[in-house]
Design a protein around this motif. Structure first.
Motif, PDB file in Angstrom:
ATOM      1  N   TRP A 156      -0.907   3.346   3.886  1.00  0.00           N
ATOM      2  CA  TRP A 156      -0.188   2.060   3.831  1.00  0.00           C
ATOM      3  C   TRP A 156       1.156   2.219   3.145  1.00  0.00           C
ATOM      4  CZ3 TRP A 156       1.491  -1.017  -0.245  1.00  0.00           C
ATOM      5  CH2 TRP A 156       1.930  -2.308   0.107  1.00  0.00           C
ATOM      6  N   LEU A 157       1.219   2.954   1.990  1.00  0.00           N
ATOM      7  CA  LEU A 157       2.483   3.171   1.281  1.00  0.00           C
ATOM      8  C   LEU A 157       3.476   3.914   2.158  1.00  0.00           C
ATOM      9  CD1 LEU A 157       1.356   4.139  -2.349  1.00  0.00           C
ATOM     10  CD2 LEU A 157       2.402   2.010  -1.588  1.00  0.00           C
ATOM     11  N   THR A 158       2.953   4.952   2.856  1.00  0.00           N
ATOM     12  CA  THR A 158       3.857   5.739   3.709  1.00  0.00           C
ATOM     13  C   THR A 158       4.437   4.878   4.816  1.00  0.00           C
ATOM     14  OG1 THR A 158       2.539   7.728   3.249  1.00  0.00           O
ATOM     15  CG2 THR A 158       3.984   7.802   5.166  1.00  0.00           C
ATOM     16  N   ALA A 159       3.600   4.079   5.479  1.00  0.00           N
ATOM     17  CA  ALA A 159       4.077   3.244   6.584  1.00  0.00           C
ATOM     18  C   ALA A 159       5.010   2.143   6.093  1.00  0.00           C
ATOM     19  CB  ALA A 159       2.868   2.649   7.307  1.00  0.00           C
ATOM     20  N   PHE A 160       4.658   1.510   4.933  1.00  0.00           N
ATOM     21  CA  PHE A 160       5.487   0.415   4.419  1.00  0.00           C
ATOM     22  C   PHE A 160       6.893   0.907   4.075  1.00  0.00           C
ATOM     23  CE2 PHE A 160       7.184  -1.985   0.836  1.00  0.00           C
ATOM     24  CZ  PHE A 160       7.189  -3.274   1.361  1.00  0.00           C
ATOM     25  N   ASN A 161       6.958   2.044   3.359  1.00  0.00           N
ATOM     26  CA  ASN A 161       8.271   2.568   2.982  1.00  0.00           C
ATOM     27  C   ASN A 161       9.043   3.057   4.194  1.00  0.00           C
ATOM     28  OD1 ASN A 161       8.653   2.696  -0.152  1.00  0.00           O
ATOM     29  ND2 ASN A 161       6.497   3.281   0.196  1.00  0.00           N
ATOM     30  N   PHE A 211       8.991   1.752   7.216  1.00  0.00           N
ATOM     31  CA  PHE A 211       9.556   0.605   7.928  1.00  0.00           C
ATOM     32  C   PHE A 211      10.631  -0.141   7.110  1.00  0.00           C
ATOM     33  CE2 PHE A 211       5.523   1.017  10.334  1.00  0.00           C
ATOM     34  CZ  PHE A 211       6.076   1.154  11.597  1.00  0.00           C
ATOM     35  N   THR A 212      10.586   0.001   5.790  1.00  0.00           N
ATOM     36  CA  THR A 212      11.622  -0.641   4.952  1.00  0.00           C
ATOM     37  C   THR A 212      12.808   0.276   4.716  1.00  0.00           C
ATOM     38  OG1 THR A 212      10.502   0.115   2.944  1.00  0.00           O
ATOM     39  CG2 THR A 212       9.927  -2.085   3.783  1.00  0.00           C
ATOM     40  N   GLY A 213      12.765   1.469   5.257  1.00  0.00           N
ATOM     41  CA  GLY A 213      13.895   2.388   5.164  1.00  0.00           C
ATOM     42  C   GLY A 213      13.911   3.204   3.896  1.00  0.00           C
ATOM     43  N   THR A 214      12.825   3.195   3.134  1.00  0.00           N
ATOM     44  CA  THR A 214      12.781   3.971   1.889  1.00  0.00           C
ATOM     45  C   THR A 214      12.185   5.333   2.194  1.00  0.00           C
ATOM     46  OG1 THR A 214      12.439   1.943   0.625  1.00  0.00           O
ATOM     47  CG2 THR A 214      11.904   4.036  -0.466  1.00  0.00           C
ATOM     48  N   ILE A 215      12.858   6.377   1.731  1.00  0.00           N
ATOM     49  CA  ILE A 215      12.396   7.742   1.956  1.00  0.00           C
ATOM     50  C   ILE A 215      11.604   8.191   0.735  1.00  0.00           C
ATOM     51  CG2 ILE A 215      13.059  10.119   2.450  1.00  0.00           C
ATOM     52  CD1 ILE A 215      13.651   8.112   4.668  1.00  0.00           C
ATOM     53  N   LEU A 216      10.320   8.556   0.962  1.00  0.00           N
ATOM     54  CA  LEU A 216       9.477   9.005  -0.135  1.00  0.00           C
ATOM     55  C   LEU A 216       9.735  10.476  -0.410  1.00  0.00           C
ATOM     56  CD1 LEU A 216       6.121   7.279   0.892  1.00  0.00           C
ATOM     57  CD2 LEU A 216       7.739   6.536  -0.866  1.00  0.00           C
ATOM     58  N   SER A 217       9.581  10.865  -1.660  1.00  0.00           N
ATOM     59  CA  SER A 217       9.867  12.248  -2.058  1.00  0.00           C
ATOM     60  C   SER A 217       8.686  13.152  -1.709  1.00  0.00           C
ATOM     61  CB  SER A 217      10.130  12.318  -3.572  1.00  0.00           C
ATOM     62  OG  SER A 217       8.941  11.972  -4.282  1.00  0.00           O
ATOM     63  N   GLY A 218       8.940  14.482  -1.726  1.00  0.00           N
ATOM     64  CA  GLY A 218       7.888  15.451  -1.453  1.00  0.00           C
ATOM     65  C   GLY A 218       6.819  15.442  -2.522  1.00  0.00           C
ATOM     66  N   ASP A 219       7.204  15.106  -3.762  1.00  0.00           N
ATOM     67  CA  ASP A 219       6.204  15.041  -4.828  1.00  0.00           C
ATOM     68  C   ASP A 219       5.132  13.990  -4.525  1.00  0.00           C
ATOM     69  OD1 ASP A 219       7.461  17.020  -6.192  1.00  0.00           O
ATOM     70  OD2 ASP A 219       8.573  15.670  -7.539  1.00  0.00           O
ATOM     71  N   PHE A 220       5.576  12.906  -3.883  1.00  0.00           N
ATOM     72  CA  PHE A 220       4.615  11.855  -3.547  1.00  0.00           C
ATOM     73  C   PHE A 220       3.518  12.407  -2.623  1.00  0.00           C
ATOM     74  CE2 PHE A 220       3.227   8.758  -0.380  1.00  0.00           C
ATOM     75  CZ  PHE A 220       2.632   7.812  -1.188  1.00  0.00           C
ATOM     76  N   PHE A 221       3.946  13.108  -1.580  1.00  0.00           N
ATOM     77  CA  PHE A 221       2.977  13.640  -0.624  1.00  0.00           C
ATOM     78  C   PHE A 221       2.126  14.732  -1.248  1.00  0.00           C
ATOM     79  CE2 PHE A 221       6.169  11.786   2.195  1.00  0.00           C
ATOM     80  CZ  PHE A 221       5.353  11.020   2.996  1.00  0.00           C
ATOM     81  N   LEU A 222       2.710  15.573  -2.125  1.00  0.00           N
ATOM     82  CA  LEU A 222       1.937  16.604  -2.791  1.00  0.00           C
ATOM     83  C   LEU A 222       0.852  15.985  -3.662  1.00  0.00           C
ATOM     84  CD1 LEU A 222       1.501  19.595  -3.404  1.00  0.00           C
ATOM     85  CD2 LEU A 222       3.180  19.370  -5.283  1.00  0.00           C
TER      86      LEU A 222
END
Length: 594
Positions: A503-508, A510-521
């Motif tokens: 949900w966080l990945t999809a929400f960001n 669609f809102t144009g926010t790029i999540l960092s690699g640390d988040f996915f790790l």
């Protein structure tokens, strides 16, 4: 006419039922190749079947009444007197006087079947107007049972008797208790019902009347009753020569009295035997008597061996019980390899049932277990040296794991169990074999390969029970540990984390926010940790519910219970044949002899 035809059809159907029963007896005897009397009894059944077939073929033909007797008994004279023709059958001093079967009938065609069976060269047909009264009867005279040419005559007599419906056994009144003649006829009279047997004591006119009436005939009747298994319908004293047109009496040898039952014998033939429909009743009764005789013969032979067979079966049962207990103890053993293999089999069952992320890990773990403890140690947290050693021993442990799986599949300790079982049976078998030989089993039963449970059959039996029990228990436990609620509880944490990260990945996105690699790790490790934690907790539940030693112990217990419920571990040919023979024995007959 219609009633007579219906009666004949009913009788033929009943004869076929008798034939089927005799055929069943023959087939049962075929399965008793180790019991020596079975061969002779089977030949008797085959002979009876041939007689039944011949009887069925001549069902619509005339009744065959056969005279059988030794040399000098006066058979030929008796046939001539009954036929009213002094020269019908040759008589005189030269022996044998009768060299062929002599047939007395109304028309030559009446003897067609006799000619087919006996051969034209062995039969002489005498068709005469004197036989007009014999509308439904054929009279035949046979060669002497004790002639100088008996090697050629006996087979002819045998065939003639098997084609007969009524047997008139002729004895010489001057020497009626001839053991050779009585013994010769004994196996033949068994083939007829009592109503189909008549005894004619000929030349009674040469004896003192009082002695004949008070001593000779009563003693002879008792003698016949003891010598034969079937009691004849009548025992008549006759003087055949007195009823010839020209008896040619010797001046010094004339009848001493008038006691003569020839008229009674003739009345039996002309009135009773000649009655329409009588042949149907006699043939049906003779067929039934054949079956009764065979059944009694089998019971008698089985009764002789029953005491030894009873002791044999008890000894075999005790030996197998002892051997089975030793085999079960060796079968269970103390080898942990089978427990490891069973643990792998359990995870394989779970892998087929579980779904979701935890189900994926269960499937991977089941594959890892196949490679043994080496790879499992490599993937566990702990001592690095132990992990490195595990990596080196993966290939070696794979071979051991395969062996553990084989043990789990076939059953642990099978080879040792077979050795223990065979050892006990081998020690006890010589005594059992001697009992069997006393019960007239073939000498080959001394060979150990005849012992119950010998060879691969026993191992296959153990393995089959083990496999069936193991699969049943794995299905039961696998079902308990794969319930829908349990799968939901252990999959839910991982699914919740996955859903939240998704949900966080999809929400960001669609809102144009790029999540960092640390988040996915961090998300990956969180999912992995939750998944591993769920799996470890599941392993704890599995261990509590079905630890490998607990599961193995329960399977062994169930195997023992399953084997304990069986009366016999293995149905060997000897066991089956001994039980079959003992089942035929009359119970009172052999129990009283013990």
């Amino acid at each position: 006419m219609m009633e007579a035809r219906q009666a004949r059809l009913r009788a033929m159907a009943q004869v076929e039922d008798v034939r089927a029963d005799i055929q069943a007896l023959s087939e049962s005897l075929d399965g008793l190749d180790l019991w020596r009397p079975a061969a002779g009894l089977r030949k008797s059944c085959d002979e009876a079947l041939r007689m039944i077939d011949q009887l069925a073929e001549r069902f619509d033909r005339k009744l065959v009444v056969t005279l059988v007797g030794p040399s000098g008994a006066g058979k030929s004279t008796l046939l001539s007197a009954l036929a009213g023709d002094d020269h019908l059958s040759p008589s005189g001093r030269q022996r044998p006087t009768t060299r062929q079967v002599v047939v007395f009938c109304r028309e030559a065609g009446d003897a067609g079947q006799l000619v087919d069976q006996l051969g034209q060269e062995n039969i002489r047909i005498h068709a005469s107007k004197a036989a007009e009264a014999l509308e439904n009867v054929i009279l035949i005279d046979t060669p002497d049972t004790d002639s100088t040419q008996q090697d050629r005559h006996i087979p002819i007599i045998h065939k003639a008797i098997t084609l007969s419906d009524i047997l008139i056994c002729v004895f010489d009144a001057e020497n009626p208790k001839r053991r050779d003649h009585t013994d010769f006829l004994a196996p033949y009279v068994r083939l007829f019902s009592g109503e189909s047997l008549v005894v004619a004591v000929n030349k009674c006119d040469r004896l003192d009347e009082a002695e004949l009436t008070e001593t000779i005939m009563p003693e002879f009747s008792r003698y016949i009753a003891d010598a034969w298994p079937v009691t004849p319908a009548e025992a008549l004293c006759v003087s055949a020569r007195s009823h010839l047109a020209d008896p040619e009496w010797n001046e010094h040898v004339r009848p001493r009295h008038e006691r003569d039952q020839f008229d009674r014998l003739r009345q039996l033939i002309v009135t009773t035997f000649n009655r329409d429909g009588f042949s149907v009743d006699r043939r049906l009764e003779n067929a039934r008597n054949l079956k009764t005789y065979l059944e009694q013969a089998i019971r008698d032979e089985a009764g002789r061996d029953a005491p030894h067979l009873s002791a044999t079966i008890e000894r075999m049962s005790a030996t197998e019980t002892e051997a089975l207990q030793a085999a079960l103890t060796a079968f269970q053993g103390k080898d942990s390899g089978a427990a490891t293999g069973i643990n792998v089999r359990l995870y394989q069952h779970l892998a087929q049932r579980w779904v979701g992320p935890v189900g994926w890990l269960v499937t991977i773990w089941a594959r890892i277990l196949v490679f043994g403890s080496g790879l499992a140690s490599l993937l566990r947290f702990g001592n690095p040296v132990r992990q490195a050693f595990g990596a080196v021993s993966v290939i070696k442990q794979y071979g051991e794991s395969k062996k553990d799986l084989d043990d789990a599949h076939r059953g642990p300790g099978t080879n040792v169990a077979l050795s223990r079982y065979a050892g006990i049976v081998g020690r006890k078998w010589p005594d059992i074999a001697e009992l069997l030989i006393r019960a007239r089993f073939v000498n080959g039963v001394r060979e150990l390969r005849q012992a119950p449970g010998e060879g691969e059959a026993l191992g296959d039996h153990f393995s089959r029970i083990w496999q069936e029990t193991l699969e049943s228990e794995l299905d039961r436990i696998g079902g308990r540990l794969s319930g829908g609620l349990l799968q939901l509880v252990f999959n839910l944490p991982v699914l919740a984390v996955l859903a939240y990260v998704g949900w966080l990945t999809a929400f960001n996105f669609f809102t144009g926010t790029i999540l960092s690699g640390d988040f996915f790790l961090h998300a990956f490790w969180t999912i992995a940790l939750v998944l591993l934690l769920s799996f470890f907790l599941l392993q704890g539940v599995i261990r509590l519910a079905a630890g490998k030693n607990r599961l193995t112990g329960r399977v062994f217990k169930l195997v023992q219970e399953s084997l304990g419920k069986q009366e016999r571990l293995s149905e060997s040919p000897i066991w089956r044949q001994a039980r079959t023979v003992l089942g035929w024995a009359p119970e009172k007959g052999w129990q009283s002899n013990e």
